[in-house]
Design a protein around this motif. Sequence first.
Motif, PDB file in Angstrom:
ATOM      1  N   ILE A 144      23.993  38.920   3.433  1.00 47.99           N
ATOM      2  CA  ILE A 144      23.947  37.658   4.104  1.00 47.99           C
ATOM      3  C   ILE A 144      24.313  36.458   3.018  1.00 47.99           C
ATOM      4  O   ILE A 144      24.997  35.749   3.211  1.00 47.99           O
ATOM      5  N   ALA A 145      23.834  36.534   2.125  1.00 48.34           N
ATOM      6  CA  ALA A 145      24.035  35.448   0.852  1.00 48.34           C
ATOM      7  C   ALA A 145      25.268  35.428   0.243  1.00 48.34           C
ATOM      8  O   ALA A 145      25.976  34.518   0.409  1.00 48.34           O
ATOM      9  N   LYS A 146      25.822  36.619   0.319  1.00 48.23           N
ATOM     10  CA  LYS A 146      27.138  36.851  -0.351  1.00 48.23           C
ATOM     11  C   LYS A 146      28.263  36.392   0.827  1.00 48.23           C
ATOM     12  O   LYS A 146      29.226  35.542   0.365  1.00 48.23           O
ATOM     13  N   ALA A 147      28.032  36.810   2.062  1.00 49.50           N
ATOM     14  CA  ALA A 147      28.996  36.221   3.073  1.00 49.50           C
ATOM     15  C   ALA A 147      28.956  34.784   3.129  1.00 49.50           C
ATOM     16  O   ALA A 147      29.806  33.983   3.310  1.00 49.50           O
TER      17      ALA A 147
ATOM     18  N   PRO B 156      16.099  31.403  -1.104  1.00 51.83           N
ATOM     19  CA  PRO B 156      15.810  33.017  -0.623  1.00 51.83           C
ATOM     20  C   PRO B 156      16.469  33.023   0.494  1.00 51.83           C
ATOM     21  O   PRO B 156      16.544  32.371   1.368  1.00 51.83           O
ATOM     22  N   SER B 157      17.239  34.387   0.531  1.00 51.20           N
ATOM     23  CA  SER B 157      18.071  34.704   1.731  1.00 51.20           C
ATOM     24  C   SER B 157      17.161  35.505   2.680  1.00 51.20           C
ATOM     25  O   SER B 157      15.717  35.058   2.652  1.00 51.20           O
TER      26      SER B 157
ATOM     27  N   ALA C 147      16.516  33.197  14.384  1.00 54.61           N
ATOM     28  CA  ALA C 147      17.229  31.959  14.408  1.00 54.61           C
ATOM     29  C   ALA C 147      16.757  30.928  13.230  1.00 54.61           C
ATOM     30  O   ALA C 147      17.498  30.112  12.676  1.00 54.61           O
ATOM     31  N   ALA C 148      15.256  30.783  13.029  1.00 51.96           N
ATOM     32  CA  ALA C 148      14.873  29.756  12.438  1.00 51.96           C
ATOM     33  C   ALA C 148      15.117  30.160  11.071  1.00 51.96           C
ATOM     34  O   ALA C 148      15.327  29.251  10.376  1.00 51.96           O
ATOM     35  N   GLU C 149      14.978  31.507  10.668  1.00 52.85           N
ATOM     36  CA  GLU C 149      15.126  31.999   9.245  1.00 52.85           C
ATOM     37  C   GLU C 149      16.769  31.578   8.698  1.00 52.85           C
ATOM     38  O   GLU C 149      17.028  31.028   7.704  1.00 52.85           O
ATOM     39  N   LYS C 150      17.574  31.771   9.702  1.00 51.41           N
ATOM     40  CA  LYS C 150      19.024  31.712   9.728  1.00 51.41           C
ATOM     41  C   LYS C 150      19.201  30.129   9.314  1.00 51.41           C
ATOM     42  O   LYS C 150      20.115  29.761   8.404  1.00 51.41           O
ATOM     43  N   ALA C 151      18.626  29.280  10.187  1.00 54.94           N
ATOM     44  CA  ALA C 151      18.753  27.861  10.141  1.00 54.94           C
ATOM     45  C   ALA C 151      17.992  27.394   8.781  1.00 54.94           C
ATOM     46  O   ALA C 151      18.801  26.410   8.200  1.00 54.94           O
ATOM     47  N   ARG C 152      17.019  27.875   8.304  1.00 54.01           N
ATOM     48  CA  ARG C 152      16.257  27.281   7.326  1.00 54.01           C
ATOM     49  C   ARG C 152      17.430  27.759   6.021  1.00 54.01           C
ATOM     50  O   ARG C 152      17.627  26.986   5.012  1.00 54.01           O
ATOM     51  N   PHE C 153      17.724  28.995   5.796  1.00 48.23           N
ATOM     52  CA  PHE C 153      18.769  29.464   4.741  1.00 48.23           C
ATOM     53  C   PHE C 153      19.753  28.475   4.779  1.00 48.23           C
ATOM     54  O   PHE C 153      20.450  28.031   3.535  1.00 48.23           O
TER      55      PHE C 153
END
Length: 602
Positions: A405-408, A438-439, A451-457
């Motif tokens: 996820i981080a690399k993408a 953090p990813s 969804a919350a973690e995705k938005a936060r990252f």
Amino acid sequence: MVNMADQQDHARSRPMTREEKKVILASSAGTIFEWYDFYLYGSLAAIIGAQFFTAFPEATRNVFALLAFAAGFLVRPFGALVFGSIGDLVGRKYTFLITILIMGFSTFLVGLLPGYTSWGIVAPIILIALRMLQGLALGGEYGGAAVYVAEHAPRNRRGYYTAFIQTTATLGLLLSLIVILLVQSYVNGNYPSQPLLDLAGNPVLLADGTPQMISAFNAWGWRIPFLGSSVLLAISLYIRLQMEESPAFKKMKSEGRASKAPMREAFGNWKNGRIALIALLGLTAGQAVVWYSGQFYALFFVQNVVKIDSFSANVFIAWALILGTGGFLFFGGLSDRIGRKPIILTGCLLAALTYFPVFKGITHIANPALYAAQQVPVVVTHVPDDCSFQFNPTGTVKFTSSCDIAKAALAKASVNYTSADGAAVGPATVHVGDSVIPSYDASALAGPELAAEKARFEAALATALTDAGYPTNAAQNGSIAKAEHFFDIFTPQKLTLVVILTYLILLVTMVYGPIAAMLVELFPTRIRYSGLSLPYHIGNGWFGGLLPATAFAISAQTGNIYAGLWYAIVVAVMTVVIGTLFVPGGTHKKDIFADDDQPVKR
């Protein structure tokens, strides 16, 4: 008294008649339209990817779009086998008619095909099938056009006249870009933008809750150039019907000297098979990667990596094509004097030596803010073995680890980064200067929590990249090269960019201008269509056609937006070495009809 051999030699080295020039120009015009059909997809790959690969993340979607483009190239050798045999058995003219019909109808159907949101997985499957039909047609087209022109041309101008066929691929691309620019300007100027919809048909919302909008051209206007190809199909058919069969083929056929099994004769013995193998590895493989790097990967790089908008990118590439296309005729004519081999191999060598500084120069000139930001060190630390190679041609693998996820996300933002092993447990982290983000592991989350973690990252990463100088908001990036209209190139920044892109086109003309004459000179008339078609289309269809997707995947994996260039460089160097050692020189002095009077071995 002048004997028959002297009369034939004189006829083959005399200036071309008016009728012969008319036939060759008609052949070239029809081939331009066929290339136009084939390259429409390449010019619109990013937009089409969003229509037909909607279910996948953007990074994967871009790879899929390029692979669908490459699908047309993968089947070109099979088209060469099928239509090469037909061309050697039945004739050049009738093979032209078959290939243009297949190409024209396939292109028209792409314009009618519903997208993923309407037909689901069936839509991309049909799209790839149509691309493969286009590839089969093109596999039979090029060999016939090259042979047809060469067999009409005077011996001492073969390189020059076949270079007209070599211009057709670039002119077809240029025509596709011009049509796209005209349609894009009209549609976006007269029709409003509309909300981007998800798979459920609901508007995709931005972080502030407003709908994400896409232009009318991206939504539906891209179909118009495909549908408009029906007009070019009608013109091409008319042109092809006016053409005469090659005189060399008619003479050979009337004397009963045509090959009964051209495929077996061309590749079923080591003598001819060795020539085909040398032609592939010592000529067409290197020519192909230089060709696709200079045109298609350059266009993809400018749009998707440097982040220039599609209209401006098409304008800059179009001007480079206009300025550089004359190089085909120049190097084709030069090869009549000094030979084909030294020009082709010099072009491959120059490409290998200059690609890295040239593509870095494109970023530096076209998007100075992005180039400056890329000097800030970015590191992804992760659990060992947590990262995948994100090249997924089947679409069956889901990249959900925190490292992936981080690399993408970084690849999407055109960030240069390095990887390092971190703690034995825990999510991957992205270090941007002094910021640490953090990813998250998507496989361990679901629903609102995911969804919350995705938005936060994404929010934290965007803030860190903005603080590091990355132009994350394209509308606020005043340093990026942008063309308001086709003639808006007369500033130092834009002119410099066009010059750099023109250099890449000139490398293309060096390797591609003389290649048709060179391949024609390697095979006798009775198997010429089959003999040259297969090495040409394996080189261009496989080595060249896979270049954009391969280069993108390598760059995403390594974290370096330029790393994908190694693919082209390694293949080009291989061709220089093999070509220097094994490709015969002096073929420009050869009588390509000399073998016609030799007994045919069955």
